[in-house]
Design an enzyme around this catalytic site. Structure first.
Site, PDB file in Angstrom:
ATOM      1  N   CYS A   1      -0.518 -52.965 -34.680  1.00  0.00           N
ATOM      2  CA  CYS A   1      -0.743 -54.173 -33.879  1.00  0.00           C
ATOM      3  C   CYS A   1      -0.606 -55.334 -34.844  1.00  0.00           C
ATOM      4  O   CYS A   1      -1.498 -55.583 -35.647  1.00  0.00           O
ATOM      5  CB  CYS A   1      -2.133 -54.161 -33.244  1.00  0.00           C
ATOM      6  SG  CYS A   1      -2.528 -55.714 -32.412  1.00  0.00           S
TER       7      CYS A   1
ATOM      8  N   CYS B   1      -3.251 -58.454 -33.876  1.00  0.00           N
ATOM      9  CA  CYS B   1      -4.706 -58.298 -34.079  1.00  0.00           C
ATOM     10  C   CYS B   1      -4.975 -56.865 -34.524  1.00  0.00           C
ATOM     11  O   CYS B   1      -4.599 -56.509 -35.639  1.00  0.00           O
ATOM     12  CB  CYS B   1      -5.524 -58.747 -32.863  1.00  0.00           C
ATOM     13  SG  CYS B   1      -5.023 -58.137 -31.259  1.00  0.00           S
ATOM     14  N   SER B   2      -5.581 -56.054 -33.666  1.00  0.00           N
ATOM     15  CA  SER B   2      -5.869 -54.680 -34.106  1.00  0.00           C
ATOM     16  C   SER B   2      -6.008 -53.762 -32.898  1.00  0.00           C
ATOM     17  O   SER B   2      -6.861 -52.882 -32.876  1.00  0.00           O
ATOM     18  CB  SER B   2      -7.149 -54.648 -34.933  1.00  0.00           C
ATOM     19  OG  SER B   2      -8.187 -55.246 -34.182  1.00  0.00           O
ATOM     20  N   CYS B   3      -5.173 -53.961 -31.876  1.00  0.00           N
ATOM     21  CA  CYS B   3      -5.258 -53.163 -30.649  1.00  0.00           C
ATOM     22  C   CYS B   3      -5.084 -51.683 -30.974  1.00  0.00           C
ATOM     23  O   CYS B   3      -4.216 -51.302 -31.771  1.00  0.00           O
ATOM     24  CB  CYS B   3      -4.186 -53.608 -29.669  1.00  0.00           C
ATOM     25  SG  CYS B   3      -4.439 -55.309 -29.127  1.00  0.00           S
TER      26      CYS B   3
END
Lengths: 213, 218
Positions: A112, A115-117
């Site tokens: 991702c 962000c950090s999905c």
């Protein structure tokens, strides 16, 4: 009422930066105390979530799904066709989910960049490296270099598919079943499946790994 | 927004810390923050894209250097101040000076076992049909978008091909402004050689999920 204004938020961040306690643990503590006083959290519910993450939520759920796919090719096909529906059959909820399969000719890598999905309901919390700039910046541009750092060398003919999780669709990689595992049951197979293999930063799982642990 | 968070393809961040342990949280306060965020009530006009945008607006040096869950703490603090639920002084001291009204009741411990955060849906049927079909060639729009967006800089202006259509999903650029709109969402494949001069292999593709208004026909 929320004012959806970027400059206002940036200014608040600068103010917070110079006023909040100096240590992350103290900042978290102050936030929790305040939310309790304001009636916005029930500390018992926070305790219950902490317990849930240590017991029920984590990569063992994804590992079980992968093991079931190895045992049941029809399930694997349903995963590839409609992963959200397939994991629901197994008692998991990840409403927007895509399963991608590694084969001798294809390697999948999930990132991702914005962000950090991550498919938290199936894999738990993402590892720290998944959230850091080095991985997020390089996975889309230098996948071979990233894989090399994780000890993965791909043969020349292997196609690379990098999946950037830019929407509410989450990804899980179905790694290849290791040789020498014919007749193994679900629990034994699941014990071979690592978190990194389901992100794509590990490729060749080994039947020996389970025997060693 | 062309912020520090838009990291795809940026260079100079060095090696990856690959030797991380399997623990989900490395410090007790990190687990606590995760629990707080799951359990807290919030303003009715907060949503995931607003949270993401507020995190993107952290000071760039803080974004790159502060622990991940510490960034969550500061992001929620900024949202609380902005929505006039808390003041900076209250957040600094952990002591409430004024009560809040109009907040929904927070989650109770008994509800945690049956909570299913992954069950939330972001799609909806809409009256307008999709503009693109599978295998169509498209180009990602070349201009940046000032507020929150999920069109990363590294694909802007580049050509790709539609792999899948996912129906209409909530449009993040509008959602981050408190406006619910739904747009068709597609998985678009971009050959690495289209994106990077030094692409390592011909048979490498980067796939992104992009909303219809991020694309134009090719």
């Amino acid at each position: 009422m929320t004012k959806h204004d970027s400059d206002t938020i940036a200014a608040i961040h600068r103010e917070l930066h110079s006023h909040l306690p100096s240590e992350p643990a103290l900042r978290a503590k102050a936030l929790e105390s305040l939310l309790v006083e304001k009636g916005m959290i029930d500390p018992a519910a926070v305790d219950a979530w902490v317990g849930a993450y240590s017991e029920d939520i984590g990569p063992k759920n994804g590992a079980r799904i992968v093991a079931r796919c190895w045992i049941d090719p029809d399930l694997k096909q349903r995963m590839l066709d409609d992963a959200a529906r397939a994991v629901k059959e197994l008692g998991y909820e990840q409403s927007h989910l895509i399963a991608v399969e590694n084969t001798p000719d294809v390697h999948n890598l999930v990132v991702c960049t914005l962000c950090s999905c991550y498919p938290t309901a199936l894999l738990g919390m993402p590892p720290n490296w998944y959230k850091m700039a080095a991985y997020r910046s390089r996975a889309v541009r230098d996948p071979l270099g990233v894989l090399a750092e994780f000890g993965v060398a791909l043969d020349e003919q292997v196609e690379i598919r990098v999946w950037d999780s830019t929407a509410e669709l989450r990804y899980i990689v179905i790694p290849q079943r290791p040789a020498g595992t014919d007749g193994w049951d679900e629990a034994a197979l699941a014990s071979l499946v690592t978190r990194n293999a389901m992100i794509g930063t590990e490729r060749d799982l080994s039947a020996r790994a389970a025997a060693d642990t | 927004m062309d912020g520090i968070h838009d990291l795809g393809g940026r260079q100079g961040f060095g090696e990856i810390d690959v030797d991380e342990s399997d623990e989900q949280f490395h410090e007790p306060w990190e687990a606590r923050v995760r629990g707080i965020v799951n359990a807290m009530s919030g303003a009715a006009d907060w949503n995931l894209d607003w949270f993401r945008h507020c995190r993107e607006l952290l000071d760039p040096a803080d974004y790159l250097s502060r622990p991940y869950f510490d960034q969550w703490v500061q992001t929620y603090c900024a949202m609380l101040v902005n929505s006039e639920v808390a003041t900076v002084e209250e957040l600094a001291s952990g002591k409430s000076v004024a009560p809040v009204s109009g907040m929904p009741a927070p989650m109770r411990a008994a509800a945690v076992k049956s909570a299913r955060p992954g069950a939330k849906r972001y799609d909806r049927e809409i009256d307008v049909g999709p503009a693109y079909s599978v295998n169509d060639s498209v180009r990602a729009k070349s201009h940046g978008i000032p507020g929150h967006t999920r069109l990363p800089a590294y694909v802007r202006g580049h050509a790709g091909q539609i792999l899948r259509h996912h129906g209409a999903h909530v449009f993040p650029d509008a959602n981050a402004l408190g406006e619910k709109r739904f747009e068709h969402l597609y998985t678009v494949g971009f050959p690495s050689s289209e994106l990077w001069a030094e692409a390592q292999r011909q048979n490498a593709t980067v796939y992104l999920n992009l909303w219809e208004s991020y694309l134009e026909p090719l």
